[in-house]
Scaffold this motif. Structure first.
Motif, PDB file in Angstrom:
ATOM      1  N   SER A 143       2.988  -2.263   9.567  1.00  0.00           N
ATOM      2  CA  SER A 143       2.811  -2.971   9.181  1.00  0.00           C
ATOM      3  C   SER A 143       0.989  -3.713   8.270  1.00  0.00           C
ATOM      4  O   SER A 143       1.009  -4.559   7.550  1.00  0.00           O
ATOM      5  CB  SER A 143       2.083  -4.739  10.526  1.00  0.00           C
ATOM      6  OG  SER A 143       1.455  -4.135  11.113  1.00  0.00           O
ATOM      7  N   HIS A 144       0.393  -2.281   8.527  1.00  0.00           N
ATOM      8  CA  HIS A 144      -0.756  -2.728   7.369  1.00  0.00           C
ATOM      9  C   HIS A 144      -0.244  -2.125   5.892  1.00  0.00           C
ATOM     10  O   HIS A 144      -0.867  -1.621   5.217  1.00  0.00           O
ATOM     11  CB  HIS A 144      -1.613  -0.797   8.141  1.00  0.00           C
ATOM     12  CG  HIS A 144      -1.147   0.257   8.131  1.00  0.00           C
ATOM     13  ND1 HIS A 144       0.090  -0.100   9.249  1.00  0.00           N
ATOM     14  CD2 HIS A 144      -1.145   0.915   7.816  1.00  0.00           C
ATOM     15  CE1 HIS A 144       0.168   1.286   9.237  1.00  0.00           C
ATOM     16  NE2 HIS A 144      -0.531   2.088   8.213  1.00  0.00           N
ATOM     17  N   LYS A 165       0.633  -1.021  -0.173  1.00  0.00           N
ATOM     18  CA  LYS A 165       0.169   0.110   0.221  1.00  0.00           C
ATOM     19  C   LYS A 165       1.008   1.045  -0.088  1.00  0.00           C
ATOM     20  O   LYS A 165       2.320   1.548   0.094  1.00  0.00           O
ATOM     21  CB  LYS A 165      -0.793  -0.143   1.397  1.00  0.00           C
ATOM     22  CG  LYS A 165      -1.682  -1.252   1.472  1.00  0.00           C
ATOM     23  CD  LYS A 165      -2.873  -0.406   2.406  1.00  0.00           C
ATOM     24  CE  LYS A 165      -4.285  -1.422   2.188  1.00  0.00           C
ATOM     25  NZ  LYS A 165      -4.796  -1.586   3.516  1.00  0.00           N
ATOM     26  N   ARG A 186      -0.301   9.529   5.022  1.00  0.00           N
ATOM     27  CA  ARG A 186       0.341   8.468   6.344  1.00  0.00           C
ATOM     28  C   ARG A 186       1.042   9.236   7.083  1.00  0.00           C
ATOM     29  O   ARG A 186       1.691  10.357   6.624  1.00  0.00           O
ATOM     30  CB  ARG A 186       0.880   7.280   5.851  1.00  0.00           C
ATOM     31  CG  ARG A 186       0.487   6.093   4.945  1.00  0.00           C
ATOM     32  CD  ARG A 186      -0.725   5.379   5.371  1.00  0.00           C
ATOM     33  NE  ARG A 186      -0.917   4.718   4.472  1.00  0.00           N
ATOM     34  CZ  ARG A 186      -2.295   4.220   4.783  1.00  0.00           C
ATOM     35  NH1 ARG A 186      -2.941   3.967   5.961  1.00  0.00           N
ATOM     36  NH2 ARG A 186      -3.075   3.299   3.596  1.00  0.00           N
TER      37      ARG A 186
END
Length: 61
Positions: A51-52, A10, A15
């Motif tokens: 981790s996402h 992603k 972010r």
């Protein structure tokens, strides 16, 4: 020693700045780019924070 193959799945755009910095420091520039890092506590701790955004595979020697 085991190693980890980390693949960006992603985008890091929009972010938190800390997460974008981690992705850049790992050398993950584009989606589907991968890097190989040693499997240790420090690497796993950093991966936990993003981790996402990534997928992780174990590579055994």
């Amino acid at each position: 020693m085991a190693q980890l193959k980390i693949t960006l799945i992603k985008s890091a755009a929009h972010r938190l700045p800390k997460q974008r910095k981690i992705v850049k420091e790992f050398g993950l520039n584009r989606i589907s780019s991968s890097v190989i890092k040693p499997d240790n506590a420090a690497t796993r701790g950093v991966i936990f924070q993003i981790s996402h955004l990534v997928s992780v595979e174990e590579i055994k020697d």
